[in-house]
Design an enzyme around this catalytic site. Structure first.
Site, PDB file in Angstrom:
ATOM      1  N   LEU A 190      35.644  36.267  46.511  1.00  0.00           N
ATOM      2  CA  LEU A 190      34.972  37.328  45.747  1.00  0.00           C
ATOM      3  C   LEU A 190      34.397  36.784  44.452  1.00  0.00           C
ATOM      4  CD1 LEU A 190      36.865  38.199  43.116  1.00  0.00           C
ATOM      5  CD2 LEU A 190      38.184  39.345  44.849  1.00  0.00           C
ATOM      6  N   THR A 193      43.528  29.950  44.474  1.00  0.00           N
ATOM      7  CA  THR A 193      42.824  28.722  44.855  1.00  0.00           C
ATOM      8  C   THR A 193      43.723  27.531  44.540  1.00  0.00           C
ATOM      9  OG1 THR A 193      40.729  29.773  44.352  1.00  0.00           O
ATOM     10  CG2 THR A 193      40.732  27.370  44.454  1.00  0.00           C
ATOM     11  N   CYS A 206      36.537  29.843  37.876  1.00  0.00           N
ATOM     12  CA  CYS A 206      36.519  29.222  39.205  1.00  0.00           C
ATOM     13  C   CYS A 206      35.810  27.872  39.210  1.00  0.00           C
ATOM     14  CB  CYS A 206      35.872  30.167  40.203  1.00  0.00           C
ATOM     15  SG  CYS A 206      36.937  31.567  40.561  1.00  0.00           S
ATOM     16  N   LYS A 258      50.616  44.944  31.277  1.00  0.00           N
ATOM     17  CA  LYS A 258      49.602  45.149  32.312  1.00  0.00           C
ATOM     18  C   LYS A 258      50.099  46.165  33.342  1.00  0.00           C
ATOM     19  CE  LYS A 258      46.855  41.509  33.627  1.00  0.00           C
ATOM     20  NZ  LYS A 258      46.501  40.253  34.296  1.00  0.00           N
TER      21      LYS A 258
END
Ligand code: NAD
Length: 432
Positions: free
Chosen positions: A153, A121, A260, A35
């Site tokens: 977001l 989170t 999420c 990445k």
């Protein structure tokens, strides 16, 4: 300000690029070498509208850089964001292993004051554990603060959400931490909610759980609409115009997914139970969401009579439009159930194909919606991409073996579909 973002995924990369764009010097760290190598060449590993250009622009201006060395990032920066994944364990609890690893490494690398910010989170009281972990690994006895700054977001509109947020939540314990974070976000001129760390952590879990509750609520209502011939879209419109309710997150359909809502809901239920409170309301929200996927599969089964040996075109694999993210996408469960029933699947998604090919086996991936429809006994809408709203439905009808569309997202008008000669099955509205 010199900023380090650890974890260069959907949240970390957007946070890093946006903070660089408002004038900070940002270094993004990830353990994934591939990445980071791609990012160093300006290649973006995820699909997020506008992100590629933002990253390139800020790299060019030397405000944004990438590295696999956490030591380098911590060495160069005063504010350090932890933006690693917090995936669910089998029991729904948040797996905080990555957060702990990063906290330990930061502590070992710090040589002078650092502000360590939870961006991931996390359940309430994680801040306490991060503080404890840093403290016991802080051999040089360097001063530090921990803060919570949850991210709100949405994938697909992440840059706009970051740059023009409804609010920025900052959980702090010291004046210095408060000043650093308010200074960092000042260029955004956004409303700030400054609170203690635990309240900030709960704001994130409670917000996502509330939005998930809204979706499950309208899905439950859609089932009543269906039994009575009412139209859930009209019901949602009538409810949503009440400003106390609002019209967002009132779209009935095949349930929510993504990295999420499902995991944050599960984690909030778990942490509540650990703290001695049974959050039964949220357990029901989860159950309704699981049911919605099964309801869509039953609609397909009922429309086809026999699923075994039938070919089903699936439009949409990403968990929602404008992203390539397929984590916990409803499509995965729906495709699995159909394959189990003996169906053959022809699937298409505008952005999620390469991720889907790594995860879903035994199906045909098609180059466009028309190829997915070709020779299929039924076409199923699973994700409401805009391009599916604009399909040439006359062409689709000719390509299908029978004119049957099962729409898990209510993107078409039942009367118009009837006029076109389709059997159209949707969610919470009368079918044609
Ligand atoms: P992600 O999986 O896309 O990215 C996490 C990154 O962290 C990965 O690239 C991984 O390689 C890296 N990582 C893991 N361990 C590391 C380590 N020790 N050092 C450096 N890098 C490491 O996850 P995401 O979607 O960006 O989510 C990150 C957090 O933000 C989660 O807690 C999530 O709940 C939260 N969040 C996500 C969204 C969203 O829309 N995706 C929105 C708000 C909040």
């Amino acid at each position: 300000m010199n900023v380090c973002v650890i974890g260069t995924g959907y949240v970390g990369l957007v946070t890093g690029a946006c903070l660089a764009d408002i004038g900070n010097k940002v270094i993004c760290i990830d353990i994934d070498k591939e990445k980071i190598n791609k990012l160093k060449k300006g290649v973006i590993p995820i699909y997020e509208p506008g992100l590629g250009q933002l990253v390139k622009d800020n790299m060019k201006k030397k405000r944004l850089s990438f590295s696999t060395s956490l030591e380098e990032g911590v060495g160069k920066s005063t504010v350090i964001f932890i933006a690693v994944g917090t995936p669910p364990k089998d029991n729904g609890e948040a797996d905080l292993t990555y957060v702990e690893n990063v906290a330990r490494e930061i502590a070992r690398c710090m040589t002078s004051y650092r502000l360590i910010v939870e961006k991931s989170t996390v359940p309430v009281e994680t801040g306490e554990w991060v503080k404890h972990t840093v403290k016991i690994n802080n051999r040089r006895k360097v001063a530090f603060d921990v803060a919570s700054n949850p991210e709100f977001l949405r994938e697909g509109s992440a840059i706009g959400d970051f740059m023009r947020p409804d609010r920025i939540v900052i959980g702090v314990e010291s004046k210095k931490a408060r000043e650093l974070l308010t200074e960092l976000y000042k260029p955004l001129s956004a409303l700030m909610v400054v609170t203690d760390i635990k309240s900030a952590e709960i704001i994130k879990h409670a917000s996502n759980s509330f939005l998930a509750t809204k979706i499950s609520f309208i899905n439950a209502v859609s089932n009543i609409c269906e039994k009575t011939g009412a139209d859930v879209q009209k019901v949602a419109e009538g409810m949503g115009l009440d400003r106390r309710i609002g019209n967002s997150f009132l779209n009935a359909g095949a349930g929510f997914g993504g990295f999420c809502f499902p995991k944050d809901l599960a984690a909030f239920i778990r942490i509540s139970s650990k703290l001695g409170y049974n959050f039964g309301l949220l357990e029901e929200v989860e159950k309704i969401n699981e049911d919605q996927k099964r309801i869509l599969v039953s609609k397909i089964e009922n429309s086809l009579w026999i699923v075994k040996g039938k070919t089903i075109g699936v439009l949409g694999i990403a968990f929602k439009p404008n992203t390539d993210d397929i984590r916990f996408a409803p499509s995965l469960d729906i495709i699995e159930a159909l394959l189990k029933g003996g169906a053959k699947i022809r699937a298409f998604d505008p952005q999620a194909m390469s991720k889907a090919k790594k995860v879903i086996k035994g199906i045909k991936f098609c180059k466009d919606p028309y190829e997915a429809a070709k020779g299929s006994d039924c076409l199923v809408i699973v994700t409401e991409w805009n391009e599916f709203r604009d399909l040439n439905l006359k062409k689709i009808k000719k390509l299908l073996r029978q004119p049957l569309i099962v729409d898990g997202r209510n993107i078409y008008d039942p009367a118009a579909m009837k006029k076109l000669g389709f059997k159209y099955v949707c969610m919470g509205r009368s079918n044609s």
